[in-house]
Motif scaffolding. Structure first.
Motif, PDB file in Angstrom:
ATOM      1  N   LEU A  34      43.434  43.631  35.818  1.00 16.39           N
ATOM      2  CA  LEU A  34      42.992  45.023  35.894  1.00 16.39           C
ATOM      3  C   LEU A  34      43.395  45.694  37.203  1.00 16.39           C
ATOM      4  O   LEU A  34      43.045  46.854  37.443  1.00 16.39           O
ATOM      5  N   SER A  35      44.117  44.966  38.055  1.00 18.86           N
ATOM      6  CA  SER A  35      44.569  45.456  39.371  1.00 18.86           C
ATOM      7  C   SER A  35      43.411  45.795  40.305  1.00 18.86           C
ATOM      8  O   SER A  35      43.540  46.642  41.180  1.00 18.86           O
ATOM      9  N   VAL A  54      38.512  37.658  48.902  1.00 18.29           N
ATOM     10  CA  VAL A  54      37.113  37.229  48.780  1.00 18.29           C
ATOM     11  C   VAL A  54      36.179  38.392  49.102  1.00 18.29           C
ATOM     12  O   VAL A  54      35.190  38.619  48.399  1.00 18.29           O
ATOM     13  N   ALA A  55      36.515  39.169  50.131  1.00 14.54           N
ATOM     14  CA  ALA A  55      35.705  40.348  50.466  1.00 14.54           C
ATOM     15  C   ALA A  55      35.792  41.391  49.360  1.00 14.54           C
ATOM     16  O   ALA A  55      34.789  42.028  49.016  1.00 14.54           O
ATOM     17  N   THR A  56      36.973  41.565  48.788  1.00 12.21           N
ATOM     18  CA  THR A  56      37.141  42.513  47.687  1.00 12.21           C
ATOM     19  C   THR A  56      36.334  42.072  46.477  1.00 12.21           C
ATOM     20  O   THR A  56      35.690  42.894  45.808  1.00 12.21           O
ATOM     21  N   ARG A  62      29.112  43.766  44.128  1.00 11.38           N
ATOM     22  CA  ARG A  62      28.076  44.705  44.564  1.00 11.38           C
ATOM     23  C   ARG A  62      28.131  46.003  43.766  1.00 11.38           C
ATOM     24  O   ARG A  62      27.099  46.540  43.366  1.00 11.38           O
ATOM     25  N   LEU A  63      29.338  46.509  43.533  1.00 16.05           N
ATOM     26  CA  LEU A  63      29.472  47.754  42.768  1.00 16.05           C
ATOM     27  C   LEU A  63      29.010  47.564  41.329  1.00 16.05           C
ATOM     28  O   LEU A  63      28.358  48.434  40.757  1.00 16.05           O
ATOM     29  N   GLY A  75      37.586  50.323  39.979  1.00 13.94           N
ATOM     30  CA  GLY A  75      38.933  50.516  40.516  1.00 13.94           C
ATOM     31  C   GLY A  75      39.049  51.829  41.265  1.00 13.94           C
ATOM     32  O   GLY A  75      39.623  51.882  42.362  1.00 13.94           O
ATOM     33  N   LEU A  76      38.498  52.892  40.705  1.00 17.18           N
ATOM     34  CA  LEU A  76      38.518  54.194  41.353  1.00 17.18           C
ATOM     35  C   LEU A  76      37.733  54.166  42.656  1.00 17.18           C
ATOM     36  O   LEU A  76      38.201  54.655  43.692  1.00 17.18           O
ATOM     37  N   VAL A  77      36.556  53.571  42.639  1.00 13.21           N
ATOM     38  CA  VAL A  77      35.729  53.496  43.849  1.00 13.21           C
ATOM     39  C   VAL A  77      36.435  52.669  44.922  1.00 13.21           C
ATOM     40  O   VAL A  77      36.446  53.056  46.105  1.00 13.21           O
ATOM     41  N   LEU A  78      37.056  51.566  44.550  1.00 10.00           N
ATOM     42  CA  LEU A  78      37.791  50.756  45.532  1.00 10.00           C
ATOM     43  C   LEU A  78      38.920  51.551  46.157  1.00 10.00           C
ATOM     44  O   LEU A  78      39.126  51.492  47.384  1.00 10.00           O
ATOM     45  N   ASP A  79      39.656  52.313  45.348  1.00  7.37           N
ATOM     46  CA  ASP A  79      40.731  53.157  45.885  1.00  7.37           C
ATOM     47  C   ASP A  79      40.181  54.193  46.856  1.00  7.37           C
ATOM     48  O   ASP A  79      40.744  54.414  47.928  1.00  7.37           O
ATOM     49  N   LEU A  80      39.084  54.830  46.477  1.00  7.08           N
ATOM     50  CA  LEU A  80      38.488  55.833  47.355  1.00  7.08           C
ATOM     51  C   LEU A  80      37.977  55.224  48.654  1.00  7.08           C
ATOM     52  O   LEU A  80      38.149  55.805  49.733  1.00  7.08           O
TER      53      LEU A  80
END
Length: 98
Positions: A34-35, A54-56, A62-63, A75-80
């Motif tokens: 899912l990238s 591991v942190a990601t 958590r999200l 994915g969107l939240v990680l990009d932001l």
């Protein structure tokens, strides 16, 4: 110009990343598909991840648990969040020079 590696890059096997994150290896494979996390495979088909994965993975957990987000939203939240980190670094750098 040729480029030579002086040392083997630091990377984690899928099983090591799974053990450190507490996630099942197949779930991590899904995240890579899912990238959400970057992963590479070698010639034998083994998956490898950067130590920062591991942190990601913890951030994804958590999200998902805290906000009940689906994987597309994660994915969107990680990009932001990554963009915010870059902008904050630029602001800090700018403040040092002014």
């Amino acid at each position: 110009m040729a480029e030579y590696l002086l040392a083997r890059p630091v990377r984690l096997s899928l099983d090591t990343a799974a053990a450190r994150s507490g996630l099942h290896p197949e779930l991590i494979r899904r995240f890579v598909a899912l990238s959400l996390v970057d992963g590479t495979t070698d010639a034998r088909g083994r998956m490898w991840l950067a130590p920062s994965a591991v942190a990601t993975l913890a951030r994804i957990q958590r999200l998902r648990a805290g906000l009940s987000l689906n994987y597309a939203a994660i994915g969107l939240v990680l990009d932001l969040l990554d963009r915010i980190d870059v902008l904050e670094a630029q602001v800090r750098s700018h403040r040092r020079w002014t």
